[in-house]
Design an enzyme around this catalytic site. Structure first.
Site, PDB file in Angstrom:
ATOM      1  N   VAL A   1      12.164 -28.125 -86.229  1.00 18.49           N
ATOM      2  CA  VAL A   1      12.195 -29.070 -85.113  1.00 18.49           C
ATOM      3  C   VAL A   1      11.549 -28.411 -83.897  1.00 18.49           C
ATOM      4  O   VAL A   1      12.006 -27.356 -83.442  1.00 18.49           O
ATOM      5  CB  VAL A   1      13.640 -29.487 -84.759  1.00 18.49           C
ATOM      6  CG1 VAL A   1      13.632 -30.523 -83.632  1.00 18.49           C
ATOM      7  CG2 VAL A   1      14.374 -30.027 -85.980  1.00 18.49           C
ATOM      8  N   GLU A   2      10.483 -29.012 -83.391  1.00 21.57           N
ATOM      9  CA  GLU A   2       9.836 -28.555 -82.166  1.00 21.57           C
ATOM     10  C   GLU A   2      10.113 -29.558 -81.055  1.00 21.57           C
ATOM     11  O   GLU A   2      10.283 -30.749 -81.319  1.00 21.57           O
ATOM     12  CB  GLU A   2       8.321 -28.424 -82.385  1.00 21.57           C
ATOM     13  CG  GLU A   2       7.948 -27.416 -83.459  1.00 21.57           C
ATOM     14  CD  GLU A   2       6.488 -27.492 -83.860  1.00 21.57           C
ATOM     15  OE1 GLU A   2       6.082 -26.739 -84.753  1.00 21.57           O
ATOM     16  OE2 GLU A   2       5.737 -28.325 -83.284  1.00 21.57           O
TER      17      GLU A   2
ATOM     18  N   GLU B   1      15.182 -22.930 -91.802  1.00 18.48           N
ATOM     19  CA  GLU B   1      16.316 -22.144 -92.289  1.00 18.48           C
ATOM     20  C   GLU B   1      17.505 -22.239 -91.340  1.00 18.48           C
ATOM     21  O   GLU B   1      18.660 -22.352 -91.777  1.00 18.48           O
ATOM     22  CB  GLU B   1      15.896 -20.678 -92.475  1.00 18.48           C
ATOM     23  CG  GLU B   1      14.898 -20.435 -93.594  1.00 18.48           C
ATOM     24  CD  GLU B   1      13.445 -20.634 -93.164  1.00 18.48           C
ATOM     25  OE1 GLU B   1      12.553 -20.315 -93.961  1.00 18.48           O
ATOM     26  OE2 GLU B   1      13.195 -21.121 -92.031  1.00 18.48           O
TER      27      GLU B   1
END
Length: 251
Positions: free
Chosen positions: A62-63, A76
Site C-alpha cells: 500500500v502506497e 509482508e
C-alpha cells in the site's frame, strides 16, 4: 454485480477457487494483486498465508499518494498485521508470488503473533473514567485505541501505541508491530489502515473522519508526528486526537 474481493478466505471459499493445499495458493495470485494500492510506483505486490485456522490471509503493498515511499506498507507487513488483527497465532505456509517461492513454517509461534497485554491505562483521570466496560467492541475511539495499544508489540522501543479510526460509524484499529534490521516495523496508523482496507469494502482513505492515537507519557519513540503527517495527507477531513497512557502494576 461483481463480488467484493476479500483479504481473508475461509477453507470453503478457498476450495471454491481450487485451493486445497499450500501449493495451490499461487491460484490466488492475480486476485491478490488487484487489491494492492500502488499509486506512486505502479508496482503491485502480494503475499498469501495459510493460518492454523485453515483460513487464507492476503497481504498487499500500500502506497500513499503524496507521501514518500518509506510511509508505505509492504505486502509482508500487511500480511502480518492482517493475521494479528484477526487473532491468528500460527502461520503454516506463506507464498510470495513476486519472489516465486513457498515457505513452510513448522517451528513455534512467530513472536510477532504472540498475544500481548501491556497493562496500559489512560493517564488523564477523565479519560480513564470514560473507558467502557467492554472496550473491545464499543464505538468510542478512545477506548478502542487504548485496547489496541495494550496489544502492541513494541519489544525494541518499549513504547507501545495504538490507533482507532472511524468511517461511517465503523471503527477500525491497529497497533505498533516492531521489528529490526532488514525487517521494517509497522506503525499503529498503518496497522489500522490494514484493518480499514480488509474490512472497509473498498472505501477510500479520504472517507476516514476521526482518529485517536494512544501512546506512553514518556515515550522515547513517539508516533504522533508521523501519524499527523500520514492522516493529514490521506484523510484531510479527519479529526485527530492524541491521549497519553501509563503502564499499570502487574496483578
Amino acid at each position: 454485480m461483481t463480488q467484493q474481493l476479500k483479504f481473508i478466505l475461509t477453507r470453503e471459499e478457498a476450495a471454491s477457487k481450487g485451493v486445497s493445499r499450500p501449493s495451490d495458493l499461487v491460484k490466488l495470485e492475480e486476485e491478490a494483486m488487484i487489491l494492492a494500492r500502488a499509486p506512486i510506483s505502479g508496482v503491485q505486490d502480494a503475499v498469501l498465508g495459510l493460518a492454523s485456522s485453515d483460513r487464507i490471509f492476503l497481504g498487499v503493498n500500500v502506497e500513499f499518494e503524496g507521501l514518500p515511499l518509506h510511509h508505505s506498507i509492504s505486502a509482508e507487513q500487511f500480511l502480518v498485521a492482517n493475521l494479528a488483527l484477526n487473532f491468528e497465532q500460527e502461520l503454516h505456509a506463506c507464498l510470495i508470488p513476486s519472489r516465486f517461492y513457498l515457505e513452510s513454517f513448522e517451528e513455534d509461534v512467530p513472536l510477532l503473533l504472540v498475544p500481548q497485554n501491556n497493562r496500559l491505562a489512560h493517564s488523564d483521570p477523565f479519560s480513564a473514567a470514560e473507558i467502557c466496560s467492554n472496550p473491545e467492541h464499543c464505538s468510542h475511539l478512545k477506548c478502542r485505541a487504548l485496547t489496541a495499544a495494550n496489544k502492541s508489540n513494541a519489544q525494541y522501543s518499549k513504547c507501545p501505541s495504538g490507533v482507532a479510526l472511524i468511517c461511517e460509524g465503523e471503527v477500525y484499529g491497529g497497533w505498533c508491530i516492531e521489528s529490526a534490521a532488514y525487517n521494517l516495523s509497522l506503525g499503529p496508523v498503518q496497522a489500522a489502515l490494514v484493518d480499514f482496507m480488509a474490512r472497509g469494502e473498498g472505501k477510500g482513505f479520504e472517507m476516514i473522519t476521526g482518529a485517536v492515537l494512544v501512546e506512553m507519557n514518556d515515550a522515547k519513540v513517539s508516533q504522533e508526528a508521523t501519524a499527523r503527517i500520514l492522516l493529514k495527507t490521506i484523510a484531510p477531513g479527519c479529526n485527530f486526537s492524541v491521549f497519553r497512557c501509563h503502564k499499570t502494576a502487574e496483578n
